[in-house]
Design a protein around this motif. Structure first.
Motif, PDB file in Angstrom:
ATOM      1  N   ILE A 157       0.844  -1.203   0.000  1.00 21.79           N
ATOM      2  CA  ILE A 157       0.000   0.000   0.000  1.00 21.79           C
ATOM      3  C   ILE A 157       0.875   1.247   0.000  1.00 21.79           C
ATOM      4  CG2 ILE A 157      -1.693   1.309   1.314  1.00 21.79           C
ATOM      5  CD1 ILE A 157      -2.741  -1.371   2.389  1.00 21.79           C
ATOM      6  N   THR A 158       1.910   1.258   0.834  1.00 23.42           N
ATOM      7  CA  THR A 158       2.774   2.433   0.960  1.00 23.42           C
ATOM      8  C   THR A 158       3.483   2.740  -0.354  1.00 23.42           C
ATOM      9  OG1 THR A 158       3.118   1.933   3.303  1.00 23.42           O
ATOM     10  CG2 THR A 158       4.679   3.431   2.249  1.00 23.42           C
ATOM     11  N   MET A 159       3.979   1.715  -1.021  1.00 24.32           N
ATOM     12  CA  MET A 159       4.680   1.931  -2.289  1.00 24.32           C
ATOM     13  C   MET A 159       3.727   2.470  -3.353  1.00 24.32           C
ATOM     14  SD  MET A 159       7.134  -1.450  -2.449  1.00 24.32           S
ATOM     15  CE  MET A 159       7.691  -1.027  -4.097  1.00 24.32           C
ATOM     16  N   LEU A 160       2.525   1.932  -3.421  1.00 25.04           N
ATOM     17  CA  LEU A 160       1.567   2.369  -4.423  1.00 25.04           C
ATOM     18  C   LEU A 160       1.120   3.814  -4.191  1.00 25.04           C
ATOM     19  CD1 LEU A 160      -0.609  -0.862  -4.609  1.00 25.04           C
ATOM     20  CD2 LEU A 160       0.769   0.074  -6.478  1.00 25.04           C
ATOM     21  N   LEU A 161       1.091   4.250  -2.952  1.00 27.46           N
ATOM     22  CA  LEU A 161       0.572   5.578  -2.613  1.00 27.46           C
ATOM     23  C   LEU A 161       1.668   6.615  -2.408  1.00 27.46           C
ATOM     24  CD1 LEU A 161      -2.297   4.721  -0.080  1.00 27.46           C
ATOM     25  CD2 LEU A 161      -2.492   5.296  -2.498  1.00 27.46           C
ATOM     26  N   ALA A 162       2.922   6.255  -2.662  1.00 31.98           N
ATOM     27  CA  ALA A 162       4.023   7.184  -2.384  1.00 31.98           C
ATOM     28  C   ALA A 162       3.869   8.485  -3.161  1.00 31.98           C
ATOM     29  CB  ALA A 162       5.355   6.513  -2.701  1.00 31.98           C
ATOM     30  N   ASP A 163       3.726   8.400  -4.509  1.00 34.50           N
ATOM     31  CA  ASP A 163       3.578   9.608  -5.321  1.00 34.50           C
ATOM     32  C   ASP A 163       2.270  10.324  -5.007  1.00 34.50           C
ATOM     33  OD1 ASP A 163       5.985   9.120  -6.474  1.00 34.50           O
ATOM     34  OD2 ASP A 163       5.172   8.298  -8.346  1.00 34.50           O
ATOM     35  N   TYR A 164       1.205   9.531  -4.854  1.00 34.33           N
ATOM     36  CA  TYR A 164      -0.094  10.127  -4.539  1.00 34.33           C
ATOM     37  C   TYR A 164      -0.020  10.943  -3.242  1.00 34.33           C
ATOM     38  CZ  TYR A 164      -4.909  10.423  -2.852  1.00 34.33           C
ATOM     39  OH  TYR A 164      -6.104  10.870  -2.353  1.00 34.33           O
ATOM     40  N   GLN A 213     -12.044  11.478 -13.242  1.00 30.61           N
ATOM     41  CA  GLN A 213     -12.947  11.836 -14.329  1.00 30.61           C
ATOM     42  C   GLN A 213     -12.322  12.809 -15.331  1.00 30.61           C
ATOM     43  OE1 GLN A 213     -13.384  12.543 -11.113  1.00 30.61           O
ATOM     44  NE2 GLN A 213     -14.481  14.479 -10.762  1.00 30.61           N
ATOM     45  N   PHE A 214     -11.117  13.293 -15.043  1.00 24.35           N
ATOM     46  CA  PHE A 214     -10.445  14.210 -15.946  1.00 24.35           C
ATOM     47  C   PHE A 214      -9.245  13.530 -16.604  1.00 24.35           C
ATOM     48  CE2 PHE A 214     -12.341  16.910 -12.629  1.00 24.35           C
ATOM     49  CZ  PHE A 214     -13.186  17.682 -13.417  1.00 24.35           C
ATOM     50  N   ASP A 215      -8.961  13.955 -17.832  1.00 29.69           N
ATOM     51  CA  ASP A 215      -7.788  13.452 -18.540  1.00 29.69           C
ATOM     52  C   ASP A 215      -6.554  14.099 -17.927  1.00 29.69           C
ATOM     53  OD1 ASP A 215      -5.624  13.403 -20.574  1.00 29.69           O
ATOM     54  OD2 ASP A 215      -7.158  12.350 -21.761  1.00 29.69           O
ATOM     55  N   ALA A 216      -5.672  13.296 -17.394  1.00 29.03           N
ATOM     56  CA  ALA A 216      -4.524  13.821 -16.660  1.00 29.03           C
ATOM     57  C   ALA A 216      -3.635  14.689 -17.540  1.00 29.03           C
ATOM     58  CB  ALA A 216      -3.722  12.664 -16.061  1.00 29.03           C
ATOM     59  N   GLU A 229      -7.722   7.661  -8.576  1.00 30.21           N
ATOM     60  CA  GLU A 229      -6.781   8.581  -9.205  1.00 30.21           C
ATOM     61  C   GLU A 229      -5.379   8.498  -8.612  1.00 30.21           C
ATOM     62  OE1 GLU A 229      -9.164  10.815  -6.058  1.00 30.21           O
ATOM     63  OE2 GLU A 229      -9.573   9.415  -7.693  1.00 30.21           O
ATOM     64  N   PHE A 230      -5.081   7.387  -7.900  1.00 34.72           N
ATOM     65  CA  PHE A 230      -3.782   7.299  -7.250  1.00 34.72           C
ATOM     66  C   PHE A 230      -2.626   7.374  -8.251  1.00 34.72           C
ATOM     67  CE2 PHE A 230      -4.098   2.962  -8.628  1.00 34.72           C
ATOM     68  CZ  PHE A 230      -2.793   2.481  -8.719  1.00 34.72           C
ATOM     69  N   ASP A 231      -2.880   7.024  -9.531  1.00 29.68           N
ATOM     70  CA  ASP A 231      -1.811   7.053 -10.538  1.00 29.68           C
ATOM     71  C   ASP A 231      -1.902   8.288 -11.424  1.00 29.68           C
ATOM     72  OD1 ASP A 231      -4.136   6.346 -11.754  1.00 29.68           O
ATOM     73  OD2 ASP A 231      -3.305   4.659 -12.890  1.00 29.68           O
ATOM     74  N   TYR A 268       0.327  17.807  -7.664  1.00 33.59           N
ATOM     75  CA  TYR A 268      -1.106  17.684  -7.442  1.00 33.59           C
ATOM     76  C   TYR A 268      -1.614  16.355  -7.976  1.00 33.59           C
ATOM     77  CZ  TYR A 268      -0.972  19.645 -12.204  1.00 33.59           C
ATOM     78  OH  TYR A 268      -0.691  19.895 -13.516  1.00 33.59           O
ATOM     79  N   VAL A 269      -2.823  16.052  -7.557  1.00 33.84           N
ATOM     80  CA  VAL A 269      -3.516  14.831  -7.981  1.00 33.84           C
ATOM     81  C   VAL A 269      -4.706  15.241  -8.815  1.00 33.84           C
ATOM     82  CG1 VAL A 269      -4.734  12.763  -7.218  1.00 33.84           C
ATOM     83  CG2 VAL A 269      -2.786  13.622  -5.902  1.00 33.84           C
TER      84      VAL A 269
END
Length: 783
Positions: A557-564, A632-635, A615-617, A627-628
């Motif tokens: 979980i921590t690795m996946l959420l680091a950037d987020y 629903q929006f195109d990144a 939107e974690f990625d 920012y995140v």
């Protein structure tokens, strides 16, 4: 045998011949006589013993069978014939009389008690007593008439005794009842006078007339005149005092009470000493002073509140109307005139200024300046100073209310908002949650319009009053789990783009984290899973799991959420950190639950993160922003649009206030500030996750960019393209700019890879940029 002569004349006795002695015969006769006497004595003894035994048997029979049953049995047998029967009859007669007399006396005593208890009349008592006497005598008549007569006589004496006793009781009770009736009549009459004294229209004259009637009534009842007058005087003394208190308490104004006190002073209370009257008047006078003080405070409080509400909303509080007569009664003339003038000024000010509830900060500041300037020209400087201070305080109070609960401020100052909240509550009560969500949309439009007029910063805007949001939290958490997913979907669907803001307001008022995430997702299965784990404790979930499984899951979980985490926390401060911690806790609970269901830790962590934070990625981490971007929006479109704002020509249209800092006083030039933003500006998430806030970057520290109205420059993700189109349409190079914008959007659509910055060459003002960067990095300082 020889016969002696019957007479002797000369006293000489003739010699008689000697009798013959038959000794044997005599002894035999004597022996026979002795034996006979002994036999007689023996017979007599035996007879007496038999008689005594018979008597004892008779008495024993009475004891065993009872006196009356024995007599009845003897009577039926024809009377006593044997010694035992005669003895039984004698004993039974004696005992029966005593027994019957005792029973009769007991009934007579009971009769006295019952008669006393039931207030029996004397004739009825005598009749009942006669029945007892005759009845018990008759019970013995058939057995022994003589004994019955004796018993009747003895019972007659007892009956007279008990009749005399009850007669005395009845007399005393009658006497007491008579006194009680008199007392009751007098008490009722006295109470009537006291009651009439506290009725409308009662006067001292009417009370005294009622007292005269009470005196006459007592005399007719036989009460001694002295006692009767004493009762009337005591009643009138109390009644007149009660009447005066009643008139005082029910006077329609303080002025009327003052007149009553003047009248009471001239006419002392009847029956009271000077000291008692003085004490009575002091008590009323103190009461009046206290009432005047309370009325002053209440009137002044109501006036100040009305002036405040009038200034804020443009209307006086509902039902309020200044009572000038009451003000004149409770205040000295000068104060009364000042307060009435203050109300007139407040009404005039509203007509000239408008309502503070929808006034912009610039307008409020302008009015404050005008009032300050009036101080030097006003004929009454003290009054001018107070008006200025009152205005400054009113603006400060408004701003404070907005900062504490802006939704409540709007509800209190906007009738449409208050009515909408009431309608929403009615919809919820009727179970129409979907319609209530649509009502919240209407409420959002009302509040946002007022917030725009007020220039309220975005981070201070809450659509729902906090107390109302707390009620919503209780309602949502009380929905049955089997129907909750459908309701949640209906709520978020009806709320549309406003849903994230409303959800965050509910989160702030204590909505459980699992419910928050359930509102953010539309997947019914995930919603049900979230509601299920909401009621489970983390310790419970960990039971049965290997330590390595728990550790591996957390690492995943921590690795996946680091950037987020980095992007999300960059612009959110403490609030964002609290939200992230809640999200992490929910993800951990869900992932560990899935591990218990058979998932491996890596898969459980990955699926839980994706299900909770879609939107974690979609994270931007570059020199232009952290920012995140919502799912629903195109990144790439959002990242491209954000970079386009960092252009001096565009920034110049945003009405940005130049940087003014005590540490960097040289950053006061607009061109330098804009160049600094264009080169080192940084976009960070706002506190709600639906837009970005522009920041300066000064020595590695982000400072919010402010507009001329003092609010942070913020742009929502959904508004970026529209704002850029409008800005480019207004610039001289509009055609070229629009072509560039369209081309950039086309390039964005062709690229892939979420989270990667779009590299577009922009012709920037190198001079301004270099100057701003020199200040920002410390390479150049002010002289």
């Amino acid at each position: 045998m020889a016969i002696l002569p019957r007479y002797q004349r000369i006293g000489l006795q003739t010699r008689q011949p000697q009798q013959m002695d038959f000794a044997a015969t005599r002894e035999q006769a004597r022996l026979g006589q002795t034996i006979s006497q002994q036999v007689d004595r023996m017979s007599d003894f035996a007879f007496k013993q038999a008689a005594q035994a018979a008597e004892l048997r008779g008495q024993e029979r009475v004891r065993e069978e009872g006196a009356l049953p024995t007599l009845e049995a003897l009577r039926e047998a024809g009377g006593p014939t044997t010694i035992a029967e005669r003895a039984a009859s004698d004993a039974a007669n004696r005992i029966a009389v005593v027994e019957i007399e005792s029973l009769a006396k007991q009934d007579m005593q009971n009769l006295v008690r019952d008669a006393d208890k039931n207030n029996m009349s004397m004739p009825a008592f005598q009749s009942s007593m006669a029945d007892i006497q005759d009845g018990y005598a008759a019970s013995l008549q058939a057995v022994d008439p003589v004994a019955a007569g004796v018993l009747s006589a003895r019972l007659g004496d007892s009956a007279m005794t008990y009749q005399g006793r009850y007669s005395d009781i009845a007399f005393k009770k009658a006497e007491a009842a008579a006194k009680e009736r008199v007392t009751q009549i007098v008490s009722i009459g006295s109470q009537e006078i006291l009651d009439s004294a506290i009725q409308p229209g009662a006067t001292r004259e009417s009370i005294e007339a009622a007292g005269s009637k009470l005196l006459a009534d007592q005399l007719e009842l036989g009460v001694e005149e002295e006692n009767a007058r004493r009762v009337v005087d005591a009643t009138l003394k109390q009644a007149v005092r009660q009447n005066r208190l009643y008139l005082y308490d029910n006077a329609d104004s303080i002025g009327a009470k003052q007149l009553l006190l003047e009248e009471y002073e001239k006419n002392p209370l009847p029956g009271y000493t000077y000291e008692q009257n003085r004490s009575f008047m002091i008590s009323l006078d103190n009461n009046l002073k206290s009432e005047v003080n309370r009325a002053q405070q209440q009137s002044l409080g109501e006036l100040n509140n009305a002036i405040t509400v009038l200034g804020v909303t443009g209307e006086a509080p509902e039902g309020y109307e200044i009572n000038e007569g009451a003000i004149d009664d409770i205040f000295p003339p000068e104060q009364a005139a000042a307060y009435k003038e203050a109300w007139a000024d407040a009404n005039e000010d509203v007509l000239n200024r408008g309502a503070l509830s929808s006034m912009s900060p610039d307008r409020a500041a302008s009015i404050a300046d005008e009032l300050f300037d009036e101080i030097s020209t006003s004929p009454d400087p003290a009054k001018a100073v107070k008006r200025h201070a009152d205005w400054v305080e009113a603006v400060a109070n408004r701003n404070d209310a907005l900062a504490k609960d802006s939704g409540l401020f709007v509800a209190q100052t906007n009738k449409s908002a208050a009515g909408m909240i009431e309608d929403i509550q009615g919809m919820i009560a009727d179970g129409n949650i979907g319609l209530a969500a649509e009502g919240i949309l209407v409420l959002n439009d009302i509040t946002q319009t007022q917030f725009d007029n007020l220039g309220t910063p975005q981070n201070q805007r809450n659509v729902m009053p906090k107390a109302f949001a707390s009620q919503m939290v209780n309602i949502i958490q009380g929905i049955e789990t089997d129907v909750a997913p459908g309701v949640f979907t209906q709520i978020t669907s009806n709320l549309g783009d406003v849903a994230p803001k409303i959800i965050e307001e509910l989160r702030a008022q204590g909505l459980r984290p699992e419910y928050v995430q359930a509102l953010y997702t539309t997947d019914i299965a995930i919603q049900k899973e979230l509601l299920d784990i909401s009621g489970r404790d983390m310790k419970e979930i960990k039971v049965g799991l290997e330590t390595t499984d728990v550790t591996d899951t957390r690492k995943g979980i921590t690795m996946l959420l680091a950037d987020y985490r980095e992007g999300f926390l960059a612009g959110g401060g403490t609030q964002a950190e609290e939200i992230f911690n809640e999200q992490y806790m929910v993800i951990e609970k869900m992932a560990l639950t899935r591990v218990k269901e058979g998932f491996d830790p890596a898969t459980a962590a990955e699926t839980a993160v994706a299900d909770i934070i879609a939107e974690f990625d979609q994270v931007v981490l570059n020199r232009q922003g952290k920012y995140v971007i919502p799912k629903q929006f195109d990144a790439q479109v959002i990242e491209s649009n954000a970079s386009m704002f960092l252009n001096e020509d565009i920034l110049r249209t945003l009405n940005i206030e130049p940087l003014d800092s005590a540490q960097y006083p040289g950053f006061v030039d607009e061109a330098v500030s804009l160049a600094s933003i264009a080169s080192t500006g940084m976009w960070l998430n706002n506190g709600r996750g639906d837009g970005l806030v522009l920041h300066y970057t000064v020595n590695g520290t982000e400072l919010p960019v402010l507009t001329k109205d003092g609010s942070e420059y913020e742009v929502k993700f959904s508004e970026m393209s529209r704002i850029l189109n409008e800005i480019y349409a207004r610039t001289p190079e509009s055609a070229e700019a629009m072509g560039y914008l369209k081309e950039s959007q086309k390039i964005v659509k062709e690229q892939t890879g979420a989270g990667k910055p779009l590299k577009i060459e922009i012709d920037e003002a190198a001079g301004f940029e270099a100057e701003a960067e020199a200040f920002a990095t410390g390479a150049k300082t002010t002289e």
